[in-house]
Design a protein around this motif. Structure first.
Motif: not given
Length: 144
Positions: A111-124
């Motif tokens: 299998a092959a896949g992809r995903f996207v992370h967006v890094f965010v400030d934990r508080e806001s």
């Protein structure tokens, strides 16, 4: 993902995963949704161990905003598998991972896949620049 074959040599990092009895569905193979768990575990293990991500107390967290997976061959408990990991795109606050599931010792992906992370400030929960340690770890996996 393209329709081309996904080979072990296409990936920069590998995370071993042990399939579990309850990963199998009534058809006797690992259920499709479980692959996303494999992907998430492989990426987060890398981010913690190599990038220094502090999942409990760090100021930055990664949110999955997009994901997909294509399936080529079945896996089932008790298969030993490895998740191939590379980075396809690295932005200011986001990263696109490209992943593949390989049976241990095999060259062609199941299998092959992809995903996207967006890094965010934990508080806001607002997007932030990827911290230097994580950026370095992700840059090491960047293809092309």
């Amino acid at each position: 993902m393209t329709d081309r074959q996904h080979l072990r040599s296409d990936y920069a990092h590998f995370q071993p995963i042990t399939t579990r009895w309850h990963d199998n569905d009534v058809y006797g193979h690992v259920n499709n949704v479980t692959y996303y768990s494999f992907f998430d575990s492989a990426v987060n293990t890398y981010l913690i161990e190599v990038g220094g991500l502090d999942i409990h107390d760090g100021a930055v967290v990664g949110f999955v905003v997009s994901s997909s997976c294509d399936y080529f061959a079945s896996i089932a408990f008790p298969d030993r598998i490895e998740i191939g990991l590379r980075v396809g795109k690295l932005g200011n606050s986001s990263v696109q991972y490209e992943l593949a599931v390989f049976k241990a010792g095999e060259d062609e992906a199941c299998a092959a896949g992809r995903f996207v992370h967006v890094f965010v400030d934990r508080e806001s929960n607002r997007p932030v620049s990827i911290p230097d340690g994580l950026r370095k770890a992700l840059s090491d996996l960047l293809v092309g």
